[in-house]
Design an enzyme around this catalytic site. Structure first.
Site, PDB file in Angstrom:
ATOM      1  N   GLY A 163       0.839  -1.202   0.000  1.00 22.15           N
ATOM      2  CA  GLY A 163       0.000   0.000   0.000  1.00 22.15           C
ATOM      3  C   GLY A 163       0.875   1.254   0.000  1.00 22.15           C
ATOM      4  O   GLY A 163       2.008   1.233  -0.483  1.00 22.15           O
ATOM      5  N   ARG A 164       0.322   2.321   0.584  1.00 21.47           N
ATOM      6  CA  ARG A 164       1.045   3.604   0.546  1.00 21.47           C
ATOM      7  C   ARG A 164       2.402   3.508   1.236  1.00 21.47           C
ATOM      8  O   ARG A 164       3.428   3.917   0.688  1.00 21.47           O
ATOM      9  CB  ARG A 164       0.208   4.692   1.230  1.00 21.47           C
ATOM     10  CG  ARG A 164      -0.990   5.144   0.451  1.00 21.47           C
ATOM     11  CD  ARG A 164      -1.781   6.152   1.268  1.00 21.47           C
ATOM     12  NE  ARG A 164      -2.495   5.459   2.316  1.00 21.47           N
ATOM     13  CZ  ARG A 164      -3.809   5.247   2.315  1.00 21.47           C
ATOM     14  NH1 ARG A 164      -4.550   5.730   1.350  1.00 21.47           N
ATOM     15  NH2 ARG A 164      -4.393   4.584   3.286  1.00 21.47           N
ATOM     16  N   ARG A 185      -2.863 -10.154  -2.732  1.00 22.58           N
ATOM     17  CA  ARG A 185      -3.839 -11.055  -3.381  1.00 22.58           C
ATOM     18  C   ARG A 185      -3.806 -10.923  -4.902  1.00 22.58           C
ATOM     19  O   ARG A 185      -3.958 -11.891  -5.619  1.00 22.58           O
ATOM     20  CB  ARG A 185      -5.268 -10.716  -2.921  1.00 22.58           C
ATOM     21  CG  ARG A 185      -5.540 -10.929  -1.459  1.00 22.58           C
ATOM     22  CD  ARG A 185      -6.989 -10.582  -1.159  1.00 22.58           C
ATOM     23  NE  ARG A 185      -7.405  -9.310  -1.737  1.00 22.58           N
ATOM     24  CZ  ARG A 185      -7.116  -8.104  -1.249  1.00 22.58           C
ATOM     25  NH1 ARG A 185      -6.381  -8.003  -0.150  1.00 22.58           N
ATOM     26  NH2 ARG A 185      -7.546  -6.991  -1.823  1.00 22.58           N
ATOM     27  N   ARG A 245       1.314  -3.340  12.670  1.00 20.00           N
ATOM     28  CA  ARG A 245       0.641  -3.556  13.955  1.00 20.00           C
ATOM     29  C   ARG A 245       1.265  -4.792  14.590  1.00 20.00           C
ATOM     30  O   ARG A 245       1.543  -5.785  13.897  1.00 20.00           O
ATOM     31  CB  ARG A 245      -0.864  -3.774  13.769  1.00 20.00           C
ATOM     32  CG  ARG A 245      -1.645  -2.500  13.503  1.00 20.00           C
ATOM     33  CD  ARG A 245      -1.700  -1.583  14.735  1.00 20.00           C
ATOM     34  NE  ARG A 245      -2.472  -0.387  14.497  1.00 20.00           N
ATOM     35  CZ  ARG A 245      -1.983   0.798  14.106  1.00 20.00           C
ATOM     36  NH1 ARG A 245      -0.686   0.932  13.891  1.00 20.00           N
ATOM     37  NH2 ARG A 245      -2.780   1.840  13.949  1.00 20.00           N
ATOM     38  N   GLU A 274       0.817  -3.862  23.263  1.00 22.72           N
ATOM     39  CA  GLU A 274       1.465  -2.602  23.647  1.00 22.72           C
ATOM     40  C   GLU A 274       0.865  -2.012  24.906  1.00 22.72           C
ATOM     41  O   GLU A 274      -0.357  -2.040  25.053  1.00 22.72           O
ATOM     42  CB  GLU A 274       1.301  -1.577  22.510  1.00 22.72           C
ATOM     43  CG  GLU A 274       2.223  -1.838  21.375  1.00 22.72           C
ATOM     44  CD  GLU A 274       2.055  -0.834  20.228  1.00 22.72           C
ATOM     45  OE1 GLU A 274       1.609   0.298  20.460  1.00 22.72           O
ATOM     46  OE2 GLU A 274       2.395  -1.208  19.107  1.00 22.72           O
ATOM     47  N   HIS A 292       6.676   2.678  19.100  1.00 20.97           N
ATOM     48  CA  HIS A 292       5.570   3.041  18.208  1.00 20.97           C
ATOM     49  C   HIS A 292       5.659   4.525  17.801  1.00 20.97           C
ATOM     50  O   HIS A 292       4.742   5.315  18.060  1.00 20.97           O
ATOM     51  CB  HIS A 292       4.206   2.733  18.849  1.00 20.97           C
ATOM     52  CG  HIS A 292       3.102   2.574  17.842  1.00 20.97           C
ATOM     53  ND1 HIS A 292       2.004   1.768  18.044  1.00 20.97           N
ATOM     54  CD2 HIS A 292       2.933   3.121  16.607  1.00 20.97           C
ATOM     55  CE1 HIS A 292       1.196   1.834  16.985  1.00 20.97           C
ATOM     56  NE2 HIS A 292       1.742   2.650  16.104  1.00 20.97           N
ATOM     57  N   GLY A 294       6.407   5.536  14.546  1.00 18.91           N
ATOM     58  CA  GLY A 294       6.413   5.632  13.082  1.00 18.91           C
ATOM     59  C   GLY A 294       5.979   6.985  12.536  1.00 18.91           C
ATOM     60  O   GLY A 294       6.613   7.546  11.652  1.00 18.91           O
TER      61      GLY A 294
HETATM   62  C1  DGY Z   1      -1.035   4.800  12.616  1.00 22.42           C
HETATM   63  O1  DGY Z   1      -1.322   5.914  12.178  1.00 22.42           O
HETATM   64  O2  DGY Z   1      -1.758   3.817  12.416  1.00 22.42           O
HETATM   65  C2  DGY Z   1       0.231   4.677  13.393  1.00 22.42           C
HETATM   66  O3  DGY Z   1       0.381   3.439  13.949  1.00 22.42           O
HETATM   67  C3  DGY Z   1       0.365   5.756  14.443  1.00 22.42           C
HETATM   68  O4  DGY Z   1       0.402   6.984  13.855  1.00 22.42           O
END
Ligand code: DGY
Length: 328
Positions: A163-164, A185, A245, A274, A292, A294
């Site tokens: 994805g992105r 897929r 995740r 978490e 976490h 990101g």
């Molecule tokens: C999200 O946006 O899903 C990240 O895990 C936290 O910003």
């Protein structure tokens, strides 16, 4: 849907950015938070504060199940998640109650891909262990056999979830002249055009990749997508990166594989439970652990907050949300 007059809106944490002004300009009354400093609401506080709200800007740590929707009440129109992931929200429940759910796509793509590369480089080059050793005074000077890692140039990067963020991750691999493969897929022509990537089965990806980076949403299908069996077919020199995740990886199985040296290393930004870590994870030297983070850049987090406000304002004004999550 008609506009809501004087809507009541809760945003459950103290967010950066211009979000509050946007809500107030639209006539919203913002529910005050009970704490002066930015701390997570307890479940009891959350359930009490959502009561009577028309819109809620919420965090990925807050679970929207029947209990939360009941606590909010039938006037609730929108739950705007301060995240791109939305596995904390029961979408079936939202649909049954006619509640719009929104997320924050795109804005955090680059920050998250950068964090995944931070983990990849650190895990490949033993930077976590090295940093811990320097700080703890264990660095005794250069040694020819110390901190030997794996090379990156010309290697194969496997993207699970094109994805992105998966695309942004793969695009960055050009700097290391990597081959990109991905599992999905169906073919993803946009991903292939942007990265030169080739679609393979997950099994082939696990067997052929030197670096495996996970970018799938958490669903019933992706829970424990990577478990003991998947880890056992990876190369012994493989590096596994998870910024998606935590529950996508069976963390206990990962601890076992890292401890036994079945793969070279892992880099994790997310965890199965978490903020709790699986037993033994923190004691391993061949894993880099981030909290976490990101999407955690100043600009990204401020823009995410503004997107939350814009989605709430749109829905409470009777307009379509800019970033709706499709409901099942
Ligand atoms: C999200 O946006 O899903 C990240 O895990 C936290 O910003």
């Amino acid at each position: 849907m008609e506009a809501v007059k004087n809507p009541r809106v809760l945003v459950t944490r103290r967010l950066p950015g211009d979000w509050a002004a946007r809500l107030r300009a639209a006539g919203a009354e913002i529910v005050p938070l009970p704490h002066d400093e930015d701390i997570a609401l307890t479940r009891e506080e959350f359930l009490a504060l959502v009561a009577g709200c028309h819109g809620v800007g919420c965090m990925l740590t807050e679970v929207w199940n029947a209990e939360a929707f009941d606590a909010a009440g039938p006037q609730l129109r929108i739950v705007a998640n301060y995240a791109v992931g939305f596995n904390n929200i029961d979408l079936g429940e939202a649909k049954r109650r006619g509640v719009v759910v929104t997320n924050t796509p795109d804005v955090l793509t680059d920050a998250t891909a950068d964090a995944a590369w931070t983990l990849l480089l650190a895990a490949a080059r033993c930077a976590g262990r090295g940093e811990r050793d320097v700080r703890a005074g264990r660095f005794q000077g250069w040694g020819p056999n110390d901190y030997l890692g794996v090379d990156l140039v010309g290697k194969t990067l496997g993207i699970v979830g094109p994805g992105r963020i998966g695309t942004a991750m793969a695009r960055r691999s050009r700097g290391w002249d990597m081959q990109v493969i991905y599992s999905h897929r169906v073919d993803k022509p946009e991903f292939e055009a942007a990265t030169g990537g080739r679609r393979v089965t997950l099994e082939t990806l696990l067997r052929q990749s030197d670096f495996i980076s996970l970018h799938v949403p958490l669903t019933a299908q992706t829970r424990h997508l990577i478990g003991a069996r998947e880890l056992s077919v990876m190369k012994p020199t493989a590096v596994l990166i998870n910024t998606a995740r935590g529950p996508v990886v069976d963390e206990a199985a990962l601890v076992e594989a890292l401890r036994a040296g079945r793969i070279f290393a892992a880099g994790l930004d997310v965890y199965e439970n978490e903020p709790k870590l699986a037993d033994g994870l923190a004691q391993l030297e061949n894993v880099v652990l981030l909290p976490h983070l990101g999407s955690a850049t100043f600009r990204t987090r401020a823009t995410m907050a503004e997107m939350v406000a814009d989605n709430i304002v749109a829905v409470l004004s009777g307009r379509p949300a800019p970033n709706p999550v499709p409901l099942p």
